[in-house]
Design a protein around this motif. Sequence first.
Motif, PDB file in Angstrom:
ATOM      1  N   LEU B 200     158.722  25.189 -17.658  1.00  0.00           N
ATOM      2  CA  LEU B 200     158.406  23.917 -17.011  1.00  0.00           C
ATOM      3  C   LEU B 200     156.914  23.648 -17.166  1.00  0.00           C
ATOM      4  O   LEU B 200     156.153  23.629 -16.197  1.00  0.00           O
ATOM      5  CB  LEU B 200     158.831  23.940 -15.541  1.00  0.00           C
ATOM      6  N   GLU B 201     156.507  23.507 -18.399  1.00  0.00           N
ATOM      7  CA  GLU B 201     155.121  23.205 -18.718  1.00  0.00           C
ATOM      8  C   GLU B 201     155.124  22.170 -19.826  1.00  0.00           C
ATOM      9  O   GLU B 201     156.060  22.089 -20.611  1.00  0.00           O
ATOM     10  CB  GLU B 201     154.383  24.459 -19.198  1.00  0.00           C
ATOM     11  N   VAL B 230     160.738  30.184 -13.967  1.00  0.00           N
ATOM     12  CA  VAL B 230     160.598  29.170 -12.932  1.00  0.00           C
ATOM     13  C   VAL B 230     160.079  29.844 -11.669  1.00  0.00           C
ATOM     14  O   VAL B 230     160.601  30.868 -11.242  1.00  0.00           O
ATOM     15  CB  VAL B 230     161.954  28.486 -12.658  1.00  0.00           C
ATOM     16  N   ARG B 281     151.318  23.942  -7.528  1.00  0.00           N
ATOM     17  CA  ARG B 281     152.007  24.426  -8.724  1.00  0.00           C
ATOM     18  C   ARG B 281     153.485  24.052  -8.696  1.00  0.00           C
ATOM     19  O   ARG B 281     154.074  23.711  -9.712  1.00  0.00           O
ATOM     20  CB  ARG B 281     151.835  25.935  -8.892  1.00  0.00           C
ATOM     21  N   LEU B 282     154.063  24.111  -7.514  1.00  0.00           N
ATOM     22  CA  LEU B 282     155.464  23.708  -7.391  1.00  0.00           C
ATOM     23  C   LEU B 282     155.639  22.225  -7.695  1.00  0.00           C
ATOM     24  O   LEU B 282     156.609  21.821  -8.335  1.00  0.00           O
ATOM     25  CB  LEU B 282     155.985  23.977  -5.977  1.00  0.00           C
ATOM     26  N   GLN B 285     155.510  21.751 -11.308  1.00  0.00           N
ATOM     27  CA  GLN B 285     156.762  22.238 -11.869  1.00  0.00           C
ATOM     28  C   GLN B 285     157.877  21.200 -11.689  1.00  0.00           C
ATOM     29  O   GLN B 285     158.662  20.959 -12.599  1.00  0.00           O
ATOM     30  CB  GLN B 285     157.112  23.544 -11.140  1.00  0.00           C
ATOM     31  N   GLU B 286     157.887  20.595 -10.516  1.00  0.00           N
ATOM     32  CA  GLU B 286     158.914  19.592 -10.233  1.00  0.00           C
ATOM     33  C   GLU B 286     158.741  18.373 -11.147  1.00  0.00           C
ATOM     34  O   GLU B 286     159.710  17.818 -11.659  1.00  0.00           O
ATOM     35  CB  GLU B 286     158.840  19.185  -8.757  1.00  0.00           C
ATOM     36  N   ARG B 289     160.113  19.315 -14.411  1.00  0.00           N
ATOM     37  CA  ARG B 289     161.571  19.391 -14.358  1.00  0.00           C
ATOM     38  C   ARG B 289     162.169  18.000 -14.558  1.00  0.00           C
ATOM     39  O   ARG B 289     163.110  17.805 -15.313  1.00  0.00           O
ATOM     40  CB  ARG B 289     161.987  19.970 -13.006  1.00  0.00           C
ATOM     41  N   GLU B 302     168.212  27.421 -15.053  1.00  0.00           N
ATOM     42  CA  GLU B 302     166.880  27.921 -14.703  1.00  0.00           C
ATOM     43  C   GLU B 302     166.887  29.414 -14.397  1.00  0.00           C
ATOM     44  O   GLU B 302     167.762  29.907 -13.695  1.00  0.00           O
ATOM     45  CB  GLU B 302     166.340  27.146 -13.501  1.00  0.00           C
ATOM     46  N   TYR B 305     160.918  33.378 -12.448  1.00  0.00           N
ATOM     47  CA  TYR B 305     159.836  34.248 -12.867  1.00  0.00           C
ATOM     48  C   TYR B 305     160.098  35.610 -12.216  1.00  0.00           C
ATOM     49  O   TYR B 305     160.333  35.694 -11.026  1.00  0.00           O
ATOM     50  CB  TYR B 305     158.489  33.691 -12.392  1.00  0.00           C
TER      51      TYR B 305
END
Lengths: 395, 331
Positions: B200-201, B230, B281-282, B285-286, B289, B302, B305
């Motif tokens: 997710l980058e 993730v 960071r979440l 990530q969202e 996504r 998913e 990590y």
Amino acid sequence: MTVTAAPGVRPTPAVPARAAQATARPRDLTAVVRGRRLIVCTGSGGVGKTTTAAALALGAARRGRRTVVLTIDPARRLAQSLGLRALDNSPRPVRGVEGLHAMQLDMKRTFDDVVERYAPDPARAARIRSNRFYEQLSSSLAGTQEYMAMEKLHGLHVAGEWDCIVVDTPPTRHALDFLDAPRRLTDFLEGRLLKVFLAPGLAAGKTLGRAVGLGTGLFMRAASRITGSQVLDDLGGFFQAFEGMYDGFKRRAQSVYGLLQEPGSAFVVIAGPEVPALREARFFLRRLQHEGMPTAGVVVNRTTPPPDPALAGLDRGAVAAAAARLDGGVAERTTAQLLRLHLDRVDVVAREQRTIAAALRGLDPPALVQVPLMDSDIHDLGGLAAVGRYLYQDG
Amino acid sequence: MESTRLWEPRVLIVTGKGGVGKSSVAAALALAAVRRGRGRPGRTCLVEIEGRQTFSRMFDTRPWDFTEREFRPGLFGMSIDPEASLSEYLDLFYGARRLSKLVVGSTMVDFATTAAPGLKDVLLVGKVKEMERRRDPDGRFHYDRIILDAPPTGRIVNFLRAPEATTELVNVGPVRQQAQTVVDMLLDGRRTHLQLVTLLEEMPIAETVDSVHALRSLGVTVGPVVVNRVMPARFDEEGAATLADGLGPTQVAGMVGRGGLALDPAAAAALRETGLRHLRRLALQERMRRELAARVDLPTLELPYVAGDDFGHRELSVLADAILRATDPGR
Ligand SMILES: Nc1ncnc2c1ncn2[C@@H]1O[C@H](COP(=O)(O)OP(=O)(O)OP(=O)(O)O)[C@@H](O)[C@H]1O
Ligand SMILES: [Mg+2]
């Protein structure tokens, strides 16, 4: 519990720009962006070579040096990083940064240009370019990309208009391929492999194609059974047309190799904080040493930043115990999670630093910089500048 | 969940941007495949093609080579090299005639694969195809599942196009025939899926989007996208909201005090910042996504990590469990 500062780690700056400036260490890459004429960024795939190359180029340009960054990555990442829509095979100015240029290597076009320039006459160039084997060679054969990167580098170097050339390297399996592939390609172009089998009765390349086509010899007969005779005809035709051009290829590859060894050049080895990438970096550093190439330093990208120094004095057991006691309402629950998050972070940092130290044991690179995992992705000049703050002092 | 589609074909070719965890995911898929098949004697084979010994390291086994070895119950592993693959194939094609004896040898393979660069890839996938078609005496397929740790997305198109290109270049003989049957396998979505791995980058997602298009235009079927590494949310929704506004440094210090630990104000602020960073960071990530969902019309799967000093059997097991939870929810 204490986190001992590992080499190359900078405390997370509260105000990144100023703090980084104040704490910049002698073991960063400031001298490299200030003085080196050629900077080669190497490392295994996906570690951030392109980003680092672009950030270094930005640093050199900001010091008033006329700089070009050559990227070889097909994913157009540098284009994104620099806010460029498309990169063609020649340097383009980057808007917003005086003196900075960027380009992306087009392997096929570079090969075509080289053939055009060095073929004895246009007819020969046309013959080479229409050969089917050449088509494969110029667009896909492993090693061609590395070789063409060197050709392009050679071209940029002899043009003489750059104070600093920064090179990103192809996403190879091994960082070492960048050094080895050009030699493999020139060996191949020299036809060494072919000559071994065709030598008897074959004085000149002129008859090579015919001989291959005729399928003389047991070896060739067997080969044509496997590949089909058309393939060997194409191959023969290619070598025939290429006759006399190998020396130039070899000379230029050697000249670039020599250039890479000069003290004005610099290899920057890039890795992530994971075992595989660091293992690769270690191999490469040793190889550079062995070849007498100027190693400028190591960049470990995307490391976990150490916890704030204000938290450094906390005792691990006490933190864990406090977290275990808190299980009341939402505020307690959340606080307990904060404490656990902190402990996890301490563990991750310690693990990464152990891995880095183990990978570099006994190597002592001139510079060691850690670039922390940023809170957001890097896709613009601002992001590159943020990375740059860890790589070098402000210019 | 549509990610059950993951197990439709028997051959999974795992690819993705360099370093996203292709090999780890391939290994986890293999473990999951074996667990899934429990109760019925079956076989899964995990295949490596670049001779990097990634898996022998991960599973802590002896080095892998061209021999298929069972290193866990029902789980086989091998490393395919073009030379062995060619000589095996020629033996099959010509019987044990002289030609194949002559041809066996690295110089010959070097020569042939240089003359026709795609040949090497044909030989590698050709071996996978042989394993896929192989049957036991009772008529059942020898392997239930074959998982190939393939080259990264930057090279995957050339890799998969090689057989087709070879059929255009070589018009008769053993290689032509081999290439054709390989093409047939690759293009049949019931037999083969391309399994993309991403993160997710931004860059991995961009590369995934490009790859889905490129792969589809080759005619291969792309399976559910595996999203690796993730980061799990550490706060429940209520907790995240509290942290974002209600719970200031003073309150944090107070709460920690209730737990029996004294925090000075700077430490309390730093602790709170640790949480806020996690939330940032979440959020990133969202965003990623959503971007992936908007740009790729494939189901995703998913994987978390997983922290660990070295990525080995324990970590891979965690990933395998996550795969099974997504693909076999009723289990
Ligand atoms: N889910 C995960 N959680 C944490 N770490 C992971 C996870 N998956 C992979 N890793 C780590 O990421 C690193 C790269 O993984 P891996 O070797 O599988 O990538 P790859 O895509 O196969 O790389 P390459 O392109 O070099 O073949 C390894 O150190 C591995 O331990
Ligand atoms: Mg791998």
